[in-house]
Design a protein around this motif. Structure first.
Motif, PDB file in Angstrom:
ATOM      1  N   THR A  79     -53.879  23.673  97.701  1.00  0.00           N
ATOM      2  CA  THR A  79     -54.818  24.887  98.599  1.00  0.00           C
ATOM      3  C   THR A  79     -54.271  25.690  99.289  1.00  0.00           C
ATOM      4  OG1 THR A  79     -56.015  23.157 100.140  1.00  0.00           O
ATOM      5  CG2 THR A  79     -57.418  23.847  97.799  1.00  0.00           C
ATOM      6  N   ARG A  80     -52.838  24.897  99.368  1.00  0.00           N
ATOM      7  CA  ARG A  80     -51.969  25.300 100.676  1.00  0.00           C
ATOM      8  C   ARG A  80     -49.910  25.084  99.725  1.00  0.00           C
ATOM      9  NH1 ARG A  80     -49.882  21.207 103.403  1.00  0.00           N
ATOM     10  NH2 ARG A  80     -51.069  19.638 103.823  1.00  0.00           N
ATOM     11  N   ALA A  81     -49.449  25.917 100.639  1.00  0.00           N
ATOM     12  CA  ALA A  81     -48.158  25.651 100.466  1.00  0.00           C
ATOM     13  C   ALA A  81     -48.044  24.366 100.539  1.00  0.00           C
ATOM     14  CB  ALA A  81     -47.184  26.830 101.095  1.00  0.00           C
ATOM     15  N   PRO A  82     -46.907  23.459  99.532  1.00  0.00           N
ATOM     16  CA  PRO A  82     -46.369  22.662  99.587  1.00  0.00           C
ATOM     17  C   PRO A  82     -45.282  21.839 100.740  1.00  0.00           C
ATOM     18  CG  PRO A  82     -45.653  23.614  97.523  1.00  0.00           C
ATOM     19  CD  PRO A  82     -46.547  24.367  98.513  1.00  0.00           C
ATOM     20  N   SER A  83     -45.377  21.102 101.179  1.00  0.00           N
ATOM     21  CA  SER A  83     -44.903  21.130 102.663  1.00  0.00           C
ATOM     22  C   SER A  83     -42.708  20.995 102.250  1.00  0.00           C
ATOM     23  CB  SER A  83     -44.590  19.730 103.458  1.00  0.00           C
ATOM     24  OG  SER A  83     -46.039  20.098 103.024  1.00  0.00           O
ATOM     25  N   GLY A 139     -38.142  33.697  99.096  1.00  0.00           N
ATOM     26  CA  GLY A 139     -36.800  32.552  98.128  1.00  0.00           C
ATOM     27  C   GLY A 139     -37.082  31.037  98.086  1.00  0.00           C
ATOM     28  N   ARG A 140     -38.351  30.626  98.959  1.00  0.00           N
ATOM     29  CA  ARG A 140     -38.343  29.321  99.255  1.00  0.00           C
ATOM     30  C   ARG A 140     -39.373  28.707  98.731  1.00  0.00           C
ATOM     31  NH1 ARG A 140     -41.350  28.323 104.257  1.00  0.00           N
ATOM     32  NH2 ARG A 140     -42.040  30.702 104.550  1.00  0.00           N
ATOM     33  N   LEU A 141     -39.521  29.617  97.715  1.00  0.00           N
ATOM     34  CA  LEU A 141     -40.965  28.805  96.018  1.00  0.00           C
ATOM     35  C   LEU A 141     -40.734  29.737  95.385  1.00  0.00           C
ATOM     36  CD1 LEU A 141     -43.783  27.995  98.170  1.00  0.00           C
ATOM     37  CD2 LEU A 141     -42.695  26.320  97.435  1.00  0.00           C
ATOM     38  N   GLN A 142     -40.775  29.535  93.984  1.00  0.00           N
ATOM     39  CA  GLN A 142     -40.430  30.159  92.783  1.00  0.00           C
ATOM     40  C   GLN A 142     -41.972  30.460  92.662  1.00  0.00           C
ATOM     41  OE1 GLN A 142     -37.258  31.707  91.172  1.00  0.00           O
ATOM     42  NE2 GLN A 142     -39.193  32.374  90.705  1.00  0.00           N
ATOM     43  N   LEU A 143     -42.409  31.967  92.266  1.00  0.00           N
ATOM     44  CA  LEU A 143     -43.460  31.880  91.719  1.00  0.00           C
ATOM     45  C   LEU A 143     -43.116  31.283  90.232  1.00  0.00           C
ATOM     46  CD1 LEU A 143     -46.211  33.158  90.889  1.00  0.00           C
ATOM     47  CD2 LEU A 143     -45.342  35.321  90.831  1.00  0.00           C
ATOM     48  N   VAL A 144     -43.672  30.746  89.322  1.00  0.00           N
ATOM     49  CA  VAL A 144     -44.427  30.337  87.966  1.00  0.00           C
ATOM     50  C   VAL A 144     -45.384  31.213  87.432  1.00  0.00           C
ATOM     51  CG1 VAL A 144     -43.487  28.755  85.765  1.00  0.00           C
ATOM     52  CG2 VAL A 144     -43.147  27.861  88.460  1.00  0.00           C
ATOM     53  N   TRP A 145     -44.826  31.971  86.255  1.00  0.00           N
ATOM     54  CA  TRP A 145     -45.412  32.432  85.631  1.00  0.00           C
ATOM     55  C   TRP A 145     -45.350  33.531  84.384  1.00  0.00           C
ATOM     56  CZ3 TRP A 145     -44.678  38.079  83.620  1.00  0.00           C
ATOM     57  CH2 TRP A 145     -42.911  38.223  83.783  1.00  0.00           C
ATOM     58  N   MET A 176     -35.263  24.531  95.198  1.00  0.00           N
ATOM     59  CA  MET A 176     -36.224  25.673  95.364  1.00  0.00           C
ATOM     60  C   MET A 176     -37.574  25.108  94.348  1.00  0.00           C
ATOM     61  SD  MET A 176     -36.771  29.728  94.423  1.00  0.00           S
ATOM     62  CE  MET A 176     -35.086  30.371  94.346  1.00  0.00           C
ATOM     63  N   ASN A 177     -38.603  25.043  95.074  1.00  0.00           N
ATOM     64  CA  ASN A 177     -39.831  24.094  94.417  1.00  0.00           C
ATOM     65  C   ASN A 177     -40.509  25.145  93.087  1.00  0.00           C
ATOM     66  OD1 ASN A 177     -39.420  22.169  95.494  1.00  0.00           O
ATOM     67  ND2 ASN A 177     -40.969  22.761  97.078  1.00  0.00           N
ATOM     68  N   GLY A 178     -41.001  24.934  92.069  1.00  0.00           N
ATOM     69  CA  GLY A 178     -42.070  26.438  91.643  1.00  0.00           C
ATOM     70  C   GLY A 178     -43.228  25.898  91.763  1.00  0.00           C
ATOM     71  N   ILE A 179     -44.431  26.986  91.618  1.00  0.00           N
ATOM     72  CA  ILE A 179     -45.423  26.789  91.937  1.00  0.00           C
ATOM     73  C   ILE A 179     -46.317  28.377  91.279  1.00  0.00           C
ATOM     74  CG2 ILE A 179     -45.717  25.784  94.396  1.00  0.00           C
ATOM     75  CD1 ILE A 179     -45.987  28.234  94.996  1.00  0.00           C
ATOM     76  N   VAL A 180     -47.079  27.839  89.843  1.00  0.00           N
ATOM     77  CA  VAL A 180     -48.249  28.264  89.878  1.00  0.00           C
ATOM     78  C   VAL A 180     -49.630  28.996  91.032  1.00  0.00           C
ATOM     79  CG1 VAL A 180     -49.886  28.859  87.571  1.00  0.00           C
ATOM     80  CG2 VAL A 180     -47.975  27.594  87.424  1.00  0.00           C
ATOM     81  N   ILE A 181     -49.261  30.217  91.596  1.00  0.00           N
ATOM     82  CA  ILE A 181     -50.113  30.768  91.860  1.00  0.00           C
ATOM     83  C   ILE A 181     -50.841  30.910  91.160  1.00  0.00           C
ATOM     84  CG2 ILE A 181     -50.951  32.362  94.228  1.00  0.00           C
ATOM     85  CD1 ILE A 181     -47.646  32.401  94.415  1.00  0.00           C
ATOM     86  N   ASP A 182     -52.546  31.009  91.632  1.00  0.00           N
ATOM     87  CA  ASP A 182     -53.599  31.583  90.917  1.00  0.00           C
ATOM     88  C   ASP A 182     -54.359  32.977  91.717  1.00  0.00           C
ATOM     89  OD1 ASP A 182     -56.125  32.197  89.827  1.00  0.00           O
ATOM     90  OD2 ASP A 182     -57.348  30.146  90.672  1.00  0.00           O
ATOM     91  N   PHE A 198     -54.350  28.827  84.001  1.00  0.00           N
ATOM     92  CA  PHE A 198     -53.635  29.036  85.376  1.00  0.00           C
ATOM     93  C   PHE A 198     -53.393  27.356  85.151  1.00  0.00           C
ATOM     94  CE2 PHE A 198     -55.441  33.050  86.788  1.00  0.00           C
ATOM     95  CZ  PHE A 198     -54.216  33.426  87.222  1.00  0.00           C
ATOM     96  N   ALA A 199     -54.112  26.679  84.908  1.00  0.00           N
ATOM     97  CA  ALA A 199     -53.857  25.026  85.078  1.00  0.00           C
ATOM     98  C   ALA A 199     -53.353  24.610  83.623  1.00  0.00           C
ATOM     99  CB  ALA A 199     -55.491  24.417  85.020  1.00  0.00           C
ATOM    100  N   ALA A 200     -53.269  25.254  82.955  1.00  0.00           N
ATOM    101  CA  ALA A 200     -52.485  25.806  81.435  1.00  0.00           C
ATOM    102  C   ALA A 200     -51.140  25.728  81.892  1.00  0.00           C
ATOM    103  CB  ALA A 200     -52.746  25.975  80.347  1.00  0.00           C
ATOM    104  N   LEU A 201     -51.119  27.070  82.476  1.00  0.00           N
ATOM    105  CA  LEU A 201     -49.874  27.046  82.845  1.00  0.00           C
ATOM    106  C   LEU A 201     -48.787  25.971  84.035  1.00  0.00           C
ATOM    107  CD1 LEU A 201     -46.943  28.865  82.727  1.00  0.00           C
ATOM    108  CD2 LEU A 201     -48.221  30.681  84.384  1.00  0.00           C
ATOM    109  N   ALA A 202     -49.752  25.774  84.324  1.00  0.00           N
ATOM    110  CA  ALA A 202     -49.017  24.579  85.300  1.00  0.00           C
ATOM    111  C   ALA A 202     -48.573  23.530  84.977  1.00  0.00           C
ATOM    112  CB  ALA A 202     -49.856  23.924  87.337  1.00  0.00           C
ATOM    113  N   THR A 203     -49.178  22.991  84.259  1.00  0.00           N
ATOM    114  CA  THR A 203     -48.833  21.859  83.140  1.00  0.00           C
ATOM    115  C   THR A 203     -48.037  21.980  82.260  1.00  0.00           C
ATOM    116  OG1 THR A 203     -51.739  20.975  82.834  1.00  0.00           O
ATOM    117  CG2 THR A 203     -50.314  19.832  81.459  1.00  0.00           C
ATOM    118  N   ALA A 204     -48.022  22.755  81.880  1.00  0.00           N
ATOM    119  CA  ALA A 204     -46.901  23.359  80.735  1.00  0.00           C
ATOM    120  C   ALA A 204     -45.862  23.112  81.304  1.00  0.00           C
ATOM    121  CB  ALA A 204     -47.221  24.634  80.022  1.00  0.00           C
TER     122      ALA A 204
END
Length: 126
Positions: free
Chosen positions: A122-126, A32-38, A1-7, A91-97
């Motif tokens: 600017t949209r979900a990853p493929s 559950g196709r993407l994992q929100l990283v927060w 599952m791909n993780g993403i940070v969402i603004d 948000f940028a810091a979290l995505a980087t970490a």
């Protein structure tokens, strides 16, 4: 599952247009196709903003902040002073970490896309 940070702006956009790309991103998290990283600061901002805007409902989105997506490592928003709005830096810091893409429509972040060493979508990853 791909993780993403969402603004937060993606949550807001999804709340106002259930057929938008933003809503599809949140749908992918819900399914559950993407994992929100927060982390606590990003969750707190999202909750505060959604509770403040009439017509948006934090309660319908709170469950997307699942325990398994919580990032508890070190995050350094001060490393992102090139982003004009200090509230956007977290948000940028979290995505980087977390070494995961950031999904945002925020102009302050997008203006610095070349200076920030993370994938910004600017949209979900493929």
């Amino acid at each position: 599952m791909n993780g993403i940070v969402i603004d937060t702006n993606v949550f807001v956009a999804a709340g106002f247009n259930s057929k938008s790309a933003a809503a599809r991103i949140l749908g992918a998290v819900r399914e559950g196709r993407l994992q929100l990283v927060w982390n606590t600061p990003t969750r707190r901002e999202t909750e505060t903003i959604l509770r403040r805007i009439p017509g948006l409902d934090w309660a319908t989105l709170a469950d997307l902040f699942r325990p398994e997506g919580e990032f508890t490592g070190h995050v350094n928003p001060d490393a992102f002073v090139m982003i004009a709005d200090p509230d956007d830096r977290k948000f940028a810091a979290l995505a980087t970490a977390a070494k995961t893409p950031l999904v945002t429509n925020d102009n302050h972040i997008l203006a610095q896309q070349r200076a920030i060493d993370i994938e910004i979508l600017t949209r979900a990853p493929s």
